[in-house]
Design an enzyme around this catalytic site. Structure first.
Site, PDB file in Angstrom:
ATOM      1  N   ARG A 242      -9.621 -11.123   2.243  1.00 40.12           N
ATOM      2  CA  ARG A 242      -9.501 -12.531   1.865  1.00 40.12           C
ATOM      3  C   ARG A 242     -10.712 -13.263   2.415  1.00 40.12           C
ATOM      4  O   ARG A 242     -11.529 -12.677   3.123  1.00 40.12           O
ATOM      5  CB  ARG A 242      -8.164 -13.165   2.311  1.00 40.12           C
ATOM      6  CG  ARG A 242      -7.478 -12.631   3.517  1.00 40.12           C
ATOM      7  CD  ARG A 242      -8.237 -12.823   4.801  1.00 40.12           C
ATOM      8  NE  ARG A 242      -8.661 -14.175   4.975  1.00 40.12           N
ATOM      9  CZ  ARG A 242      -9.676 -14.551   5.726  1.00 40.12           C
ATOM     10  NH1 ARG A 242     -10.381 -13.664   6.405  1.00 40.12           N
ATOM     11  NH2 ARG A 242     -10.024 -15.819   5.853  1.00 40.12           N
ATOM     12  N   GLY A 243     -10.786 -14.571   2.104  1.00 39.23           N
ATOM     13  CA  GLY A 243     -11.983 -15.334   2.477  1.00 39.23           C
ATOM     14  C   GLY A 243     -12.893 -15.361   1.253  1.00 39.23           C
ATOM     15  O   GLY A 243     -13.167 -14.298   0.665  1.00 39.23           O
ATOM     16  N   ALA A 244     -13.360 -16.558   0.891  1.00 43.03           N
ATOM     17  CA  ALA A 244     -14.022 -16.737  -0.407  1.00 43.03           C
ATOM     18  C   ALA A 244     -15.167 -15.745  -0.689  1.00 43.03           C
ATOM     19  O   ALA A 244     -15.145 -15.053  -1.710  1.00 43.03           O
ATOM     20  CB  ALA A 244     -14.482 -18.177  -0.531  1.00 43.03           C
TER      21      ALA A 244
ATOM     22  N   ARG B 135      -6.907 -14.589  -7.930  1.00 42.04           N
ATOM     23  CA  ARG B 135      -6.618 -15.745  -7.051  1.00 42.04           C
ATOM     24  C   ARG B 135      -7.381 -16.939  -7.635  1.00 42.04           C
ATOM     25  O   ARG B 135      -8.556 -16.801  -7.993  1.00 42.04           O
ATOM     26  CB  ARG B 135      -7.058 -15.475  -5.597  1.00 42.04           C
ATOM     27  CG  ARG B 135      -6.189 -14.442  -4.891  1.00 42.04           C
ATOM     28  CD  ARG B 135      -6.471 -14.402  -3.385  1.00 42.04           C
ATOM     29  NE  ARG B 135      -5.900 -15.555  -2.708  1.00 42.04           N
ATOM     30  CZ  ARG B 135      -6.123 -15.829  -1.412  1.00 42.04           C
ATOM     31  NH1 ARG B 135      -6.912 -15.060  -0.697  1.00 42.04           N
ATOM     32  NH2 ARG B 135      -5.563 -16.879  -0.841  1.00 42.04           N
TER      33      ARG B 135
ATOM     34  N   GLN C 246      -4.581 -16.596   9.925  1.00 42.52           N
ATOM     35  CA  GLN C 246      -5.975 -16.123   9.916  1.00 42.52           C
ATOM     36  C   GLN C 246      -6.691 -16.483  11.221  1.00 42.52           C
ATOM     37  O   GLN C 246      -7.582 -15.758  11.667  1.00 42.52           O
ATOM     38  CB  GLN C 246      -6.754 -16.744   8.742  1.00 42.52           C
ATOM     39  CG  GLN C 246      -6.406 -16.205   7.380  1.00 42.52           C
ATOM     40  CD  GLN C 246      -5.337 -17.034   6.694  1.00 42.52           C
ATOM     41  OE1 GLN C 246      -4.507 -17.661   7.352  1.00 42.52           O
ATOM     42  NE2 GLN C 246      -5.327 -17.035   5.380  1.00 42.52           N
TER      43      GLN C 246
ATOM     44  N   ASP D 207     -13.557 -22.777   0.217  1.00 42.65           N
ATOM     45  CA  ASP D 207     -13.242 -21.903  -0.921  1.00 42.65           C
ATOM     46  C   ASP D 207     -13.841 -22.425  -2.205  1.00 42.65           C
ATOM     47  O   ASP D 207     -14.095 -21.676  -3.143  1.00 42.65           O
ATOM     48  CB  ASP D 207     -11.727 -21.755  -1.070  1.00 42.65           C
ATOM     49  CG  ASP D 207     -11.208 -20.868   0.030  1.00 42.65           C
ATOM     50  OD1 ASP D 207     -11.000 -21.380   1.140  1.00 42.65           O
ATOM     51  OD2 ASP D 207     -11.083 -19.661  -0.209  1.00 42.65           O
TER      52      ASP D 207
ATOM     53  N   LYS E 265      -8.595 -23.732   3.493  1.00 39.27           N
ATOM     54  CA  LYS E 265      -7.239 -23.351   3.913  1.00 39.27           C
ATOM     55  C   LYS E 265      -6.365 -24.561   4.226  1.00 39.27           C
ATOM     56  O   LYS E 265      -6.822 -25.523   4.836  1.00 39.27           O
ATOM     57  CB  LYS E 265      -7.373 -22.435   5.135  1.00 39.27           C
ATOM     58  CG  LYS E 265      -6.103 -21.882   5.722  1.00 39.27           C
ATOM     59  CD  LYS E 265      -5.208 -21.207   4.733  1.00 39.27           C
ATOM     60  CE  LYS E 265      -5.870 -20.146   3.897  1.00 39.27           C
ATOM     61  NZ  LYS E 265      -5.017 -19.697   2.743  1.00 39.27           N
TER      62      LYS E 265
END
Ligand code: MRU
Length: 342
Positions: free
Chosen positions: A46-48, A87, A194, A235, A246
């Site tokens: 995860r994470g852009a 996503r 996170q 993001d 987030k």
């Protein structure tokens, strides 16, 4: 910290499974499109920027999966659209799939195996480029930090969220490399944690001083003068500088404004979506209820109760003191429409 490996000859994409950190370092192996979509949706990765890089390698896996079919081009197109939809909020996912598609469009005459060779090189280059960009962003952003600063961050915008080095954490790493003493407050970041799990894990590994705080301690910590600056990742950023990040980031930004604490966003230019003007037009992912109703498989709410599980929020541009990119630090009022011409 390397957490994404692609082996083109097998082919397999090996991802450090972020669901199990920090307890154990387990590797997830993605061998086809279904595995890649699963890894994105379940947040193995995860994470852009990391989502974008995974998607680029995912395009390669998809191509291998369909290359033997007579109608491989149709199957490829269909798969690319499914991948893009895995996503919705991080623009890097669409960006990466569109980037790979464009490379294909430019060379439509290639056979599937020739296209595979090209795509592998492009995906590897994208991965390397992301790390270089983070380093550049770090050197710009490090100038904003002073020796002794205590920097609050929300979510994980570190190595684990990118190709390596990190965006917000990259700025902190660069300031430390420049000889400054920096302490990090990692907001725990409910519900996926996170901050508590991933930011604390990677900073501790690098011997960077990190203190984990409950999300709801933010106001108190600022009021007591325990926070010098805030740096978060993003993001998606609109052309006018509204920042999707987030869930909880907006609350941190409002509190920072109230307490006169600089609030910075560190993000590569490819996280900026120059075609979206207003923050309210950014699609916000809603995730499954169990992430909120349960902690480590144990129910914490009454059965049947409804919950909100929006994964992101939008911080209005006027609350953002500066946007740190690989090309320098931008300040309010923002206008990123020039990126349409790139
Ligand atoms: O749901 P996630 O964990 O993918 O959300 C990640 C974030 O919001 C990060 O802060 C953002 O992607 C920046 S990563 C450099």
């Amino acid at each position: 910290m390397e957490h994404i490996f692609f082996k083109p000859e097998e082919p397999v994409l090996r991802l450090l499974d972020q669901r199990y950190l920090p307890e154990r370092e387990e590797w997830f192996e993605a061998r086809n499109l279904e595995d890649v979509i699963y890894s994105l949706q379940e947040m193995v990765v995860r994470g852009a920027p990391a989502i974008g890089i995974t998607a680029a390698y995912g395009c390669c896996l998809l191509l291998k999966e369909v290359e033997a079919y007579a109608d491989w081009q149709e199957k490829l197109l269909k798969g690319l659209n499914l991948l893009k939809a895995a996503r919705p909020t991080a623009v890097n996912l669409t960006w990466a799939v569109d980037f790979m598609s464009k490379k294909w469009e430019e060379k439509k005459e290639l056979s599937a195996s020739e296209l595979y060779g090209l795509w592998v090189q492009e995906a590897l280059a994208l991965h390397r480029l992301d790390i270089e960009i983070n380093r550049k962003m770090g050197s710009w952003g490090a100038k904003l930090l002073e020796d002794g600063d205590v920097v609050m961050t929300h979510c994980n915008a570190g190595s684990l969220a990118t190709g390596g080095f990190g965006t917000a954490l990259g700025v902190i790493r660069a300031a430390i490399e420049a000889g400054k003493k920096i302490t990090v407050i990692a907001n725990e970041t409910r519900p996926f944690l996170q901050g508590a799990r991933l930011t604390a894990y990677e900073l501790q590994k690098d011997n960077i001083e990190v203190i984990v705080a409950c999300d709801n301690a933010c106001g108190f910590l600022m009021q007591r003068g325990k926070v010098s600056k805030v740096i978060v990742g993003a993001d998606r950023i609109t052309s006018k500088g509204d920042v999707a990040n987030k869930i909880g980031t907006y609350s941190v930004a409002v509190l920072a404004k109230k307490h006169n604490i600089p609030f910075y966003v560190a993000a590569p230019l490819y996280t900026i979506d120059p075609y979206t003007v207003k923050g309210e037009d950014i699609p916000i992912e809603e995730r499954k209820q169990e992430e909120v109703t349960h902690i480590q498989g144990k129910r914490i709410t009454p059965a049947g109760v409804k919950v909100f599980n929006y994964a992101f929020d939008v911080t209005p541009a006027e609350l953002v003191s500066g946007i740190i990119t690989e090309e320098g630090v931008f300040s309010y009022p923002y206008d990123f429409s020039f990126l349409k011409n790139r």
